[in-house]
Structure formats: structure tokens, C-alpha cells
Motif scaffolding. Structure first.
Motif, PDB file in Angstrom:
ATOM      1  N   TYR A   1      13.411   1.719  -7.079  1.00  0.00           N
ATOM      2  CA  TYR A   1      12.561   2.766  -6.523  1.00  0.00           C
ATOM      3  C   TYR A   1      13.198   4.132  -6.729  1.00  0.00           C
ATOM      4  O   TYR A   1      14.425   4.291  -6.671  1.00  0.00           O
ATOM      5  N   THR A   2      12.342   5.117  -6.944  1.00  0.00           N
ATOM      6  CA  THR A   2      12.795   6.470  -7.237  1.00  0.00           C
ATOM      7  C   THR A   2      13.112   7.227  -5.956  1.00  0.00           C
ATOM      8  O   THR A   2      12.575   6.916  -4.887  1.00  0.00           O
ATOM      9  N   ASN A   3      13.987   8.231  -6.083  1.00  0.00           N
ATOM     10  CA  ASN A   3      14.319   9.083  -4.943  1.00  0.00           C
ATOM     11  C   ASN A   3      13.628  10.434  -5.025  1.00  0.00           C
ATOM     12  O   ASN A   3      13.879  11.314  -4.196  1.00  0.00           O
TER      13      ASN A   3
ATOM     14  N   SER B   1       0.811  -1.216   0.000  1.00  0.00           N
ATOM     15  CA  SER B   1       0.000   0.000   0.000  1.00  0.00           C
ATOM     16  C   SER B   1       0.841   1.260   0.000  1.00  0.00           C
ATOM     17  O   SER B   1       0.483   2.237  -0.675  1.00  0.00           O
ATOM     18  N   PHE B   2       1.946   1.274   0.720  1.00  0.00           N
ATOM     19  CA  PHE B   2       2.680   2.519   0.933  1.00  0.00           C
ATOM     20  C   PHE B   2       4.000   2.607   0.169  1.00  0.00           C
ATOM     21  O   PHE B   2       4.605   3.668   0.148  1.00  0.00           O
ATOM     22  N   ILE B   3       4.455   1.512  -0.428  1.00  0.00           N
ATOM     23  CA  ILE B   3       5.718   1.558  -1.176  1.00  0.00           C
ATOM     24  C   ILE B   3       5.515   1.166  -2.636  1.00  0.00           C
ATOM     25  O   ILE B   3       5.921   1.889  -3.557  1.00  0.00           O
ATOM     26  N   ILE B   4       4.880   0.033  -2.865  1.00  0.00           N
ATOM     27  CA  ILE B   4       4.811  -0.516  -4.218  1.00  0.00           C
ATOM     28  C   ILE B   4       3.817   0.247  -5.088  1.00  0.00           C
ATOM     29  O   ILE B   4       4.119   0.605  -6.231  1.00  0.00           O
TER      30      ILE B   4
ATOM     31  N   SER C   1      23.923   3.428  -2.163  1.00  0.00           N
ATOM     32  CA  SER C   1      24.484   3.473  -3.519  1.00  0.00           C
ATOM     33  C   SER C   1      24.223   4.838  -4.151  1.00  0.00           C
ATOM     34  O   SER C   1      23.177   5.460  -3.924  1.00  0.00           O
ATOM     35  N   ALA C   2      25.160   5.267  -4.978  1.00  0.00           N
ATOM     36  CA  ALA C   2      25.052   6.616  -5.568  1.00  0.00           C
ATOM     37  C   ALA C   2      24.168   6.647  -6.796  1.00  0.00           C
ATOM     38  O   ALA C   2      23.749   7.739  -7.219  1.00  0.00           O
ATOM     39  N   ASP C   3      23.851   5.504  -7.404  1.00  0.00           N
ATOM     40  CA  ASP C   3      23.143   5.508  -8.686  1.00  0.00           C
ATOM     41  C   ASP C   3      21.810   4.783  -8.667  1.00  0.00           C
ATOM     42  O   ASP C   3      21.180   4.635  -9.722  1.00  0.00           O
ATOM     43  N   CYS C   4      21.353   4.297  -7.542  1.00  0.00           N
ATOM     44  CA  CYS C   4      20.088   3.557  -7.512  1.00  0.00           C
ATOM     45  C   CYS C   4      19.443   3.709  -6.148  1.00  0.00           C
ATOM     46  O   CYS C   4      20.111   4.024  -5.163  1.00  0.00           O
ATOM     47  N   GLY C   5      18.153   3.463  -6.123  1.00  0.00           N
ATOM     48  CA  GLY C   5      17.432   3.445  -4.866  1.00  0.00           C
ATOM     49  C   GLY C   5      16.913   4.803  -4.449  1.00  0.00           C
ATOM     50  O   GLY C   5      17.333   5.849  -4.957  1.00  0.00           O
ATOM     51  N   PRO C   6      15.992   4.829  -3.515  1.00  0.00           N
ATOM     52  CA  PRO C   6      15.418   6.102  -3.069  1.00  0.00           C
ATOM     53  C   PRO C   6      16.365   6.965  -2.242  1.00  0.00           C
ATOM     54  O   PRO C   6      16.084   8.145  -2.035  1.00  0.00           O
ATOM     55  N   PHE C   7      17.479   6.413  -1.754  1.00  0.00           N
ATOM     56  CA  PHE C   7      18.395   7.179  -0.896  1.00  0.00           C
ATOM     57  C   PHE C   7      19.698   7.520  -1.609  1.00  0.00           C
ATOM     58  O   PHE C   7      20.710   7.790  -0.954  1.00  0.00           O
ATOM     59  N   ARG C   8      19.709   7.491  -2.898  1.00  0.00           N
ATOM     60  CA  ARG C   8      20.924   7.798  -3.660  1.00  0.00           C
ATOM     61  C   ARG C   8      21.355   9.245  -3.394  1.00  0.00           C
ATOM     62  O   ARG C   8      20.550  10.161  -3.303  1.00  0.00           O
TER      63      ARG C   8
ATOM     64  N   TYR D   1       4.289  13.144  -2.262  1.00  0.00           N
ATOM     65  CA  TYR D   1       4.589  11.879  -1.572  1.00  0.00           C
ATOM     66  C   TYR D   1       6.093  11.659  -1.621  1.00  0.00           C
ATOM     67  O   TYR D   1       6.668  11.422  -2.684  1.00  0.00           O
ATOM     68  N   ASN D   2       6.717  11.736  -0.441  1.00  0.00           N
ATOM     69  CA  ASN D   2       8.169  11.579  -0.338  1.00  0.00           C
ATOM     70  C   ASN D   2       8.495  10.093  -0.243  1.00  0.00           C
ATOM     71  O   ASN D   2       8.182   9.436   0.757  1.00  0.00           O
ATOM     72  N   MET D   3       9.129   9.542  -1.277  1.00  0.00           N
ATOM     73  CA  MET D   3       9.415   8.120  -1.319  1.00  0.00           C
ATOM     74  C   MET D   3      10.452   7.719  -0.270  1.00  0.00           C
ATOM     75  O   MET D   3      10.391   6.615   0.280  1.00  0.00           O
ATOM     76  N   GLN D   4      11.409   8.590   0.018  1.00  0.00           N
ATOM     77  CA  GLN D   4      12.418   8.267   1.035  1.00  0.00           C
ATOM     78  C   GLN D   4      11.771   8.058   2.405  1.00  0.00           C
ATOM     79  O   GLN D   4      12.013   7.046   3.084  1.00  0.00           O
ATOM     80  N   LEU D   5      10.942   9.026   2.798  1.00  0.00           N
ATOM     81  CA  LEU D   5      10.270   8.904   4.098  1.00  0.00           C
ATOM     82  C   LEU D   5       9.290   7.733   4.100  1.00  0.00           C
ATOM     83  O   LEU D   5       9.178   7.009   5.105  1.00  0.00           O
ATOM     84  N   ALA D   6       8.584   7.540   2.988  1.00  0.00           N
ATOM     85  CA  ALA D   6       7.634   6.428   2.926  1.00  0.00           C
ATOM     86  C   ALA D   6       8.353   5.086   3.047  1.00  0.00           C
ATOM     87  O   ALA D   6       7.861   4.163   3.720  1.00  0.00           O
ATOM     88  N   TYR D   7       9.513   4.965   2.418  1.00  0.00           N
ATOM     89  CA  TYR D   7      10.266   3.703   2.457  1.00  0.00           C
ATOM     90  C   TYR D   7      10.709   3.387   3.887  1.00  0.00           C
ATOM     91  O   TYR D   7      10.507   2.276   4.393  1.00  0.00           O
TER      92      TYR D   7
END
Length: 751
Positions: free
Chosen positions: A253-255, A214-217, A607-614, A267-273
Motif C-alpha cells: 500500500y502507498t503512503n 471499500s475503503f482500503i483495497i 518499516s522505512a521502505d514499505c507500507g502507508p506509514f513509512r 484521499y489520505n491512505m494513512q488515515l483511511a488504513y
């Protein structure tokens, strides 16, 4: 229900009470409907209570007496309310009294009073409908009735109805209820505890999947790009390739902040994750604590552990069970439970001699030394294999090469626990439960040590190797471990257990059918669930995968159990096993997961090139940036204060931990006190039974003595009549016989 002697004793006490006083014991019995027949108790509406504050008790008492006098006549005459005929005038009068005593009660007291009566459900429903109808008529006549009270009453009624409907719905959709009853009736509660634990974990993963989906995918689906990779089918085993660019792994996942085109809320994906994973772990934490407390309360401190539940087994029967198959299944369950109780009582009374105790202690010590050595050797092998795994993958470009590490780990998890099970040929435990506990501890030490070594490999070698997206690589490793463990479990159920059945039934008949290994199968579930908790951060779809595997494993294990296993040779109660299973799931499994994720979030660089926390130095910096943003808004300063003084404060967690330890200690002391009190009360009941037996024997002896005395006196009288003697002698004998009879009667009355 009370016994006849207790009911007669209460009736005598009520009859001996002066008018205008009702004893407290009678109020309690009337309130809870424990008196089987109220026709012997003369309590009328004109009786007054000694205390003006006993209004509720007076209503319950009046309701109990009137209900037991006229309930059946009232309910079977639908026109008894408001209609008077010569034939039913007395019944209508009693029915009106009954309804009038129910109407002034509160809704909760009225429902409780109706529910506790020993009547059929149809009579209770009819009575409730009649009372509600009469009360609605009176409510229309009352003009001064408060509108707010009506709203609250309707809301509470709707809440109760919805709650009852929800509970009925949950009971109706309960998973595998009939299957679990069949397993418990045939194999006992020890084997049943494994399937109950599997169902509990399935519900756990269903909830986790719903939260993450519900909150990430779902938010990621709104901004996801089309996957251009080709699907070959090998991805189901390796987890690489096509799945790499899907919502399955962290790197997809996008940052960015997801916002609406019309300028709505973002919707902040970092905080949601982070918040979604954290919420899942917090809810899991409290669920584990609540489940442990509930099972501990039900299985350790309840009185039935001293009475063995014999009264429930022998004297209680569920008369709502009318179907022939259900009755047979119920009888089988009761017989199995009685056999387990008797077996445990017999095993507790077994006493070993000193030389036997020394032999058992030596066997236990040798088994523990060997099992510890084997576990250490397996952990060393896994460590060296994991350390050289990166170089091995660089040399071998075959896609199947990534399955080497999961294959070796799964082989160890399959072979070593079976080796541990062979120790039962040497070790001799007085209680079968102790043998299961020993196997559980040995297996948990092995599996958790392997997981700890793998976590060290992932966080210190993979994360520091400078790979393009190390979070996705860890997610793929955990996916392969989970899938390989599932495949080995299926192969073991379909091939290993089936071959063991053929050998025991066709070739070596002395072996016979094997018994279900509870410790090994439970540890497989705990091992898989630990991997799921660790991998949810790197692979958010792992709860869904675990949900599917558990669903399949239930049916596979059920079929294998019915075909390849026999009931335990030593029947024993396993009511306390669920508490131990959940405790092992909590510690060291869940606590180890918390430590691993805490190190990942606070100490590792994304990681610098992938994930919501890049682009962030650490994962936790997303929270720091959010708090700094809120500190500039006056309306959110309370959130900043909570974070800085509670969540981000070490002193707060120290104080919270201290409070939890104090509460745990107090709860443990209360539990021990209740255990002692229950044991003393149980001993007192036994002593009272012995006193009653002694008095009965004494009374029997006195009755026999009186019979012999009467026979002797009758013989003497006949002799005196046939041979009359001097008058003074006969008077002396008669006086002596009269004195003896009086002494016997006095002794009988005292007894």
C-alpha cells in the motif's frame, strides 16, 4: 390464548361492572385480542368511559367487539362498503361500524389491533385495504388536512413497507435455514449451536471484508502498479512470492495521498488504513456486546427456563406448516426438544453420595493438573521453535521451510484437544453442559497461550530484527497459520472422522459411532477468528480468506456429521451455549487482539521502505499530524476538541469504563431480581394448582356424601311408607333430614 375458565371469569367480571365503567382488565384483553369469543360480552358503542383520556382504549375495545361480531360477514361481502341491499343491510351496517372504529386510530394502533386478532391473513389484508380505501376517500374531503402531516404519513408508510420487505428478503436469503433445521431435529440443539456459531462468524467476516475492500483495497487499485513477479502456485501455501506485491499485504500500500486529476477531493491512505481497521474493531466490539446481551436475555432470564418450555412444545403447533416433509421435520424437532428437557430435569434430580462426590472431585482435580501441564509444555515448545525460526530459515533456503512453524502449531492444536477429550473416560459430570464448559476452558487456555507466544515473537523479535518489511512478514506468518489450520481441519474431517467411523462400525463394534465434539470444533473457529483479527492490520484480505474457509467448512462438517456421527447419548439443552461461545470470543480473544494492535500502533516503528506509514516514528503519528492540520482550520476545531478531550484522554476512558461497570452491575442485579421474581411466580402457579386439586377432591367427597345421604333418606322414606309409624316420630325424622340437607348444601356452596 386464555383458558376457558379465565375467559368465563373475565366475562363474569364484565357483566358485574356497573354501566358506564369498563374495567382495566377488559381493556387489556380487548386491546390484545386475547378473548377467544366476544359474542358473550355485551359491550356497545353507547358505553362511555370513566376517564376522558381513555380514547385509545375505547377505540381498541370498540374495534374488538365489533370485529368479532361482524368481521367474517364484512370481509366476505366486497360490496359492503357504500352499497345497501335488502339482503345485506345488517351486514353492511356492522361493516361500516367496524371501519368507522378503525379509521380514527393512528396507523400503528390500527395495524396492531388488526394484527392481534385471531383471524386469517387474508381477512386481515382485506380489512386493511378497505380501511385504507375509506380513509383515502375521507382525506380527499377534508380540505383543512395539513400537507406536512400527509408527507409524514406517506414517509412512515413507505418506511414500514420497506422495512417489512427488507425483513422478508433477509428471511428468504437466510443461509442454510433448512439445513440447520435438519441438524437440530436429528442431533439436537447442542450440535446445532456449533453451526449457528459458524454462520454468525461468516456474517461477521462478510461485513469486515466489505468495509476493508471499500475503503482500503479499492483506493489502492487506482494507484497500483503492475506486478512483475512470476506466479508458480506455491504461493497459495507459503504466501510469499507473487502475493508479496499485491493488495494482500501491508507493504504494497502507498503512503501518498490519492487525488483526482481535476483537483477534486484527496484521499489520505494513512488515515483511511487506520480508521478502517479501527472502525471494523469498534463495530466488532459493539456487535459482540449486543450479541451477548441478546443471547443472555433470551436464554438466561426468560420465563421458559423455569417452565422448560413444555407448554410451547405440547400445546403450540405452527398450523402454517402444511408440507409433509416440513411437518415431519417439525415433529422431529419437537420430540428432540422434549427429550432434552426431560433429560435435563432428570439429571438435575440426581444426587451423589459423599464418597462419590470425593471421587469426582479428585478426578476433576487430576484432569485439570494434567491438562495445565500439557498446555504449559506445548507453549514452551512453541516459544523455543519460534525463537529459533529465523535462524532455521536462514540456513534452509527451501520455500517449504517456512511451513515448519505453522505445521507444528497445527499439530498441537489437533492432537492436544483430542487428548483432552479422553478425560471424559475418567471424569463424571452430572450435566453434559459442564463437560463441554470444562473442555472449552482447557482448549481456550491452550490456543490463546500459543497465540500470545506467537504475538510476542512477532512484535519483539520479527519487528525488532531490522527486516526490510516486517509487517509483510507477520502477515505472511498469519496467513500460513490460518491456511494450515484449515488444511488440518479438512484432513481431520475427511480422514480422521471417516477412519473412526470404519473402526467403530467394522472392526471394534463396541465403540460404535462417535459423538460430535462441540468444544474442540468451536475452539477451532475461535482460534481462526482471533488470527484473522490480528492479521487484518498486516493482511487486509484475511477476512475474505476466512469467509471462504468458513463457507467450505460448513458443508464439510455437515457431510461429516451426517455420515460419521451419532446423536448425543445424553440429550441436553444447549440454548445457553451461544452466549458462552460469544463470551469466549470476546474475552480473552477480542480483548487480546485489541492489546496486540494497541502495542503495534503506539509502540512499534513502521518499516522505512514499505507500507502507508513509512518514514513515521510510530503508526499513531499519522493521527497526530492530521489533528495538527485540523487545529489550523477554525471550522474543524470541534474535531480537535473531541480528540484531545475524549479519544486522547486517559481520564475519559477511565470514566467510561467506570460507567460501563456500573451499568453492567445494575443490569446484573436487575437480572437476578427478575430471576427470583420469575421463580416465585412459578412456585405460586404450582401452589395454586395444588389448591385447585385440593378443592376438587373436597368437592368430590361432598358430592359422594350427598349421594349417600340421598340414598339413605330414600330408603327411610320407603320404609316409612311401607310401615307407617307414629306421626311425631316421622315429623322429627323429616326435620332432622331437612337440617342435614341444608348443611350439606351450605358446605357445597362454600366450597
Amino acid at each position: 390464548m386464555l383458558s376457558d375458565d379465565q375467559v368465563n371469569e373475565i366475562i363474569v367480571e364484565v357483566e358485574n361492572v356497573p354501566s358506564g365503567v369498563v374495567p382495566e382488565k377488559m381493556l387489556v384483553i380487548s386491546s390484545f385480542g386475547m378473548v377467544s369469543s366476544a359474542s358473550d360480552i355485551d359491550v356497545t358503542d353507547s358505553q362511555s368511559f370513566s376517564s376522558p383520556n381513555d380514547k385509545k382504549s375505547k377505540q381498541l375495545l370498540r374495534f374488538s367487539t365489533s370485529l368479532n361480531e361482524s368481521f367474517s360477514q364484512t370481509l366476505h361481502s366486497p360490496g359492503s362498503v357504500g352499497i345497501d341491499t335488502p339482503c345485506t343491510s345488517h351486514e353492511n351496517l356492522q361493516g361500516q361500524k367496524l371501519i368507522a372504529s378503525l379509521i380514527p386510530m393512528t396507523s400503528r394502533d390500527r395495524i396492531k389491533a388488526i394484527r392481534t386478532q385471531p383471524r386469517t391473513m387474508e381477512e386481515k389484508r382485506n380489512l386493511k385495504k378497505m380501511v385504507d380505501k375509506e380513509k383515502s376517500k375521507q382525506s380527499r374531503r377534508m380540505l383543512e388536512f395539513n400537507c406536512c402531516a400527509q408527507c409524514l404519513n406517506s414517509i412512515s408508510r413507505a418506511y414500514r413497507r420497506s422495512k417489512n420487505s427488507l425483513s422478508e428478503l433477509l428471511d428468504s436469503v437466510s443461509l442454510w435455514q433448512k439445513t440447520l433445521k435438519v441438524i437440530g431435529g436429528k442431533f439436537g440443539t447442542s450440535v446445532l449451536s456449533y453451526f449457528n456459531f459458524l454462520r454468525w462468524l461468516l456474517k461477521f467476516n462478510i461485513f469486515s471484508f466489505i468495509v476493508t475492500f471499500s475503503f482500503i483495497i479499492i483506493p489502492q487499485f487506482t494507484v497500483a502498479e503492475k506486478n512483475t513477479l512470476q506466479f508458480t502456485g506455491l504461493e497459495f501455501f507459503t504466501g510469499v512470492g507473487y502475493f508479496r506485491d499485491t493488495v494482500m499485504y501491508y507493504g504494497f500500500y502507498t503512503n501518498s495521498t490519492i487525488g483526482h486529476r481535476n483537483g477534486g477531493a484527496s484521499y489520505n491512505m494513512q488515515l483511511a488504513y487506520l480508521f478502517t481497521i479501527g472502525a471494523c474493531l469498534v463495530i466488532c466490539f459493539f456487535s459482540l456486546l449486543f450479541s451477548m446481551a441478546r443471547y443472555f436475555r433470551n436464554n438466561f432470564i426468560n420465563p421458559h427456563i423455569y417452565s422448560r418450555g413444555i407448554a410451547k412444545l405440547i400445546f403450540c403447533w405452527d398450523f402454517t406448516v402444511t408440507h409433509e416433509k416440513a411437518v415431519k421435520l417439525k415433529q422431529k424437532n419437537l420430540s428432540t426438544e422434549i427429550r432434552e428437557n426431560l433429560s435435563e430435569i432428570r439429571q438435575e434430580n440426581v444426587k451423589l453420595r459423599l464418597n462419590q462426590q470425593l471421587i469426582c472431585f479428585s478426578a476433576h482435580l487430576a484432569a485439570w493438573v494434567v491438562s495445565t501441564g500439557v498446555a504449559v509444555a506445548c507453549c514452551v515448545a512453541v516459544y523455543y521453535l519460534a525463537e529459533n525460526n529465523s535462524e532455521f530459515l536462514k540456513k534452509h533456503k527451501d520455500p517449504g521451510a517456512v511451513l515448519l512453524l505453522p505445521f507444528v502449531v497445527s499439530c498441537i492444536n489437533l492432537a492436544v484437544p483430542r487428548f483432552y477429550s479422553l478425560f471424559r473416560l475418567v471424569e463424571r459430570y452430572e450435566m453434559p453442559r459442564h463437560e463441554v464448559y470444562a473442555l472449552l476452558i482447557r482448549n481456550i487456555f491452550l490456543k490463546i497461550s500459543i497465540i500470545g507466544i506467537l504475538c510476542y515473537y512477532w512484535l519483539n523479535i520479527v519487528a525488532q530484527a531490522g527486516e526490510e518489511c516486517w509487517e509483510t512478514l507477520i502477515g505472511q506468518e498469519i496467513y500460513r497459520l490460518l491456511l494450515m489450520d484449515f488444511v488440518f481441519s479438512l484432513a481431520d474431517s475427511f480422514l480422521g472422522e471417516f477412519l473412526r467411523r470404519l473402526i467403530g462400525m467394522q472392526f471394534i463394534t463396541s465403540l460404535g459411532l462417535q459423538e460430535f465434539d462441540i468444544a474442540r470444533n468451536v475452539l477451532e473457529l475461535i482460534y481462526a477468528q482471533t488470527l484473522v483479527w490480528i492479521g487484518t492490520f498486516f493482511c487486509p484480505l484475511l477476512p475474505f480468506i476466512q469467509m471462504i474457509t468458513l463457507f467450505i467448512m460448513f458443508y464439510v462438517k455437515n457431510i461429516s456429521l451426517m455420515m460419521n456421527f451419532q446423536p448425543p447419548s445424553k440429550a441436553w439443552r444447549a440454548s445457553q451455549m451461544m452466549t458462552f461461545f460469544i463470551f469466549l470470543l470476546f474475552f480473552p480473544s477480542f480483548t487480546g487482539v485489541l492489546c496486540t494492535l494497541a502495542i503495534t500502533i503506539w509502540r512499534l516503528k513502521p518499516s522505512a521502505d514499505c507500507g502507508p506509514f513509512r518514514g513515521l516514528p510510530f503508526f499513531i503519528y499519522s493521527i497526530y499530524g492530521w489533528i495538527d492540520t485540523l487545529s489550523k482550520r477554525p471550522s474543524y476545531l470541534w474535531v480537535v476538541w473531541i480528540y484531545r478531550n475524549l479519544i486522547g484522554s486517559v481520564h475519559f476512558f477511565f470514566i467510561l469504563t467506570l460507567i460501563v461497570l456500573i451499568i453492567t452491575y445494575l443490569y446484573w442485579q436487575i437480572t437476578e431480581g427478575r430471576k427470583i421474581m420469575i421463580r416465585l411466580l412459578h412456585e405460586q402457579i404450582i401452589n395454586e394448582g395444588k389448591d385447585k386439586m385440593f378443592l376438587i377432591e373436597k368437592l368430590t367427597k361432598l358430592q359422594d356424601m350427598e349421594k349417600r345421604t340421598n340414598t339413605t333418606s330414600f330408603t327411610i322414606e320407603r320404609r316409612d311408607v311401607e310401615q307407617p309409624g307414629p306421626l311425631p316420630v316421622r315429623e322429627h325424622d323429616a326435620a332432622r333430614d331437612l337440617r342435614f340437607r341444608r348443611s350439606v348444601q351450605e358446605e357445597n356452596s362454600k366450597a
